[in-house]
Design a protein around this motif. Sequence first.
Motif, PDB file in Angstrom:
ATOM      1  N   SER A   1      35.358  60.579  46.251  1.00 33.16           N
ATOM      2  CA  SER A   1      34.767  59.303  45.827  1.00 33.16           C
ATOM      3  C   SER A   1      33.378  59.427  45.228  1.00 33.16           C
ATOM      4  O   SER A   1      32.824  58.439  44.750  1.00 33.16           O
ATOM      5  CB  SER A   1      34.731  58.314  47.001  1.00 33.16           C
ATOM      6  N   GLU A   2      32.806  60.618  45.216  1.00 34.17           N
ATOM      7  CA  GLU A   2      31.509  60.798  44.555  1.00 34.17           C
ATOM      8  C   GLU A   2      31.675  60.948  43.047  1.00 34.17           C
ATOM      9  O   GLU A   2      30.687  60.931  42.303  1.00 34.17           O
ATOM     10  CB  GLU A   2      30.799  62.028  45.130  1.00 34.17           C
ATOM     11  N   ARG A   3      32.904  61.085  42.573  1.00 36.19           N
ATOM     12  CA  ARG A   3      33.137  61.270  41.146  1.00 36.19           C
ATOM     13  C   ARG A   3      32.845  59.972  40.379  1.00 36.19           C
ATOM     14  O   ARG A   3      33.278  58.887  40.796  1.00 36.19           O
ATOM     15  CB  ARG A   3      34.573  61.706  40.882  1.00 36.19           C
ATOM     16  N   PRO A   4      32.146  60.056  39.268  1.00 37.39           N
ATOM     17  CA  PRO A   4      31.867  58.847  38.477  1.00 37.39           C
ATOM     18  C   PRO A   4      33.153  58.143  38.082  1.00 37.39           C
ATOM     19  O   PRO A   4      34.126  58.775  37.661  1.00 37.39           O
ATOM     20  CB  PRO A   4      31.139  59.403  37.245  1.00 37.39           C
ATOM     21  N   GLY A   5      33.156  56.821  38.259  1.00 35.27           N
ATOM     22  CA  GLY A   5      34.314  56.036  37.866  1.00 35.27           C
ATOM     23  C   GLY A   5      35.422  55.948  38.896  1.00 35.27           C
ATOM     24  O   GLY A   5      36.458  55.339  38.630  1.00 35.27           O
ATOM     25  N   LEU A   6      35.230  56.526  40.079  1.00 34.68           N
ATOM     26  CA  LEU A   6      36.218  56.424  41.148  1.00 34.68           C
ATOM     27  C   LEU A   6      35.655  55.550  42.257  1.00 34.68           C
ATOM     28  O   LEU A   6      34.580  55.827  42.792  1.00 34.68           O
ATOM     29  CB  LEU A   6      36.576  57.799  41.704  1.00 34.68           C
ATOM     30  N   ILE A   7      36.365  54.484  42.589  1.00 41.12           N
ATOM     31  CA  ILE A   7      35.930  53.532  43.609  1.00 41.12           C
ATOM     32  C   ILE A   7      37.061  53.387  44.619  1.00 41.12           C
ATOM     33  O   ILE A   7      38.189  53.046  44.257  1.00 41.12           O
ATOM     34  CB  ILE A   7      35.602  52.163  42.987  1.00 41.12           C
ATOM     35  N   VAL A   8      36.769  53.668  45.883  1.00 40.71           N
ATOM     36  CA  VAL A   8      37.763  53.592  46.951  1.00 40.71           C
ATOM     37  C   VAL A   8      37.353  52.492  47.920  1.00 40.71           C
ATOM     38  O   VAL A   8      36.215  52.465  48.399  1.00 40.71           O
ATOM     39  CB  VAL A   8      37.879  54.944  47.695  1.00 40.71           C
TER      40      VAL A   8
END
Length: 338
Positions: A184-191
């Motif tokens: 979830s630290e990846r840009p554009g990924l929202i959990v």
Amino acid sequence: MFKPGGLEHGGRLRAASLRFGIPLADWLDLSTGIAPYGWALPDIPVTAWTRLPEQNDGLEIAARDYYGVASLLPVAGSQAAIQALPRLRRNARVGIVSPAYAEHAAAWRREGHRLLELSEAGVNRALERLDVLLLINPNNPTGRRFASEQLLAWHARLAERGGWLVVDEAFIDCTPQHSLALHSERPGLIVLRSFGKFFGLAGIRLGFVLAPSALLERLAELLGPWAVSGPSRAVATALLQDYAGQQLQRQRLRVDSERLTALLCGNGLAPTGGCALFQWLVAAQAPLLHEFLAGNGILTRLFDNPPSLRFGLPPDEPGWLRLEQALQIFAKEFAWAP
């Protein structure tokens, strides 16, 4: 037919009570997909009631350890994030894998975004036209689980041009190995994670957003201070640290999910899908079964498209017996044709 107004949700016992003339205390509520049991609650310090909530009370640390992430934001139920996230983008083309929890589409549509309902098979064809892809994993109500590898591949394609992948993991706590939390630290990924469903505490109104820090800062500013109450923070901190209790909860939910599947199959109602917290049955006669069960004080969740029912877990042995007897009576009185 019992159909509450507006967007429909499980758990509307008061409306069901009025519709069928059955007192609230006499209902078996299987409509919500929330764990029907939890464990002993901790004592709540008096200061949790008398002082404004503070971030250094241990909740964020406990939650980061539980989810295995470096950054997250507590919110007043994942519903708060569902309604706020669409306000962080403008004029987006949003794909939603359907069928899905209706509040997602409603929130994006409310902010003027363009929505496209997709089947899982249709995602690859539509992805280049999307700014946001939203899905529930495992899906509500189908219970369908998406492979992490597929989700990360979709995310990579979206992130290349500033897009988002929003994954609602409200029902994933029994199978945390399938969560995207660690990514979830990846840009554009929202959990999005729900606290109340797995811990059986829907009334606590607590959820978490797992995402890069920059996005969490924007979301926190939008939601404002003190989004989660002091008592909720105190209870959640203790339960998030109770790893033994969590393991027992997962085991019990898995066993009861298998029991529910067997019970439905034994009465000619083989589930179409499901997960640890609910089972989903697609059938033309779903409205008839929903009405029959409600007339006997058993509330399920009815869906129109496709005609289907979602069954949550009974909380105790009397509840299991009551459901079993009702299904047996229905099988005798009606010709069931799934």
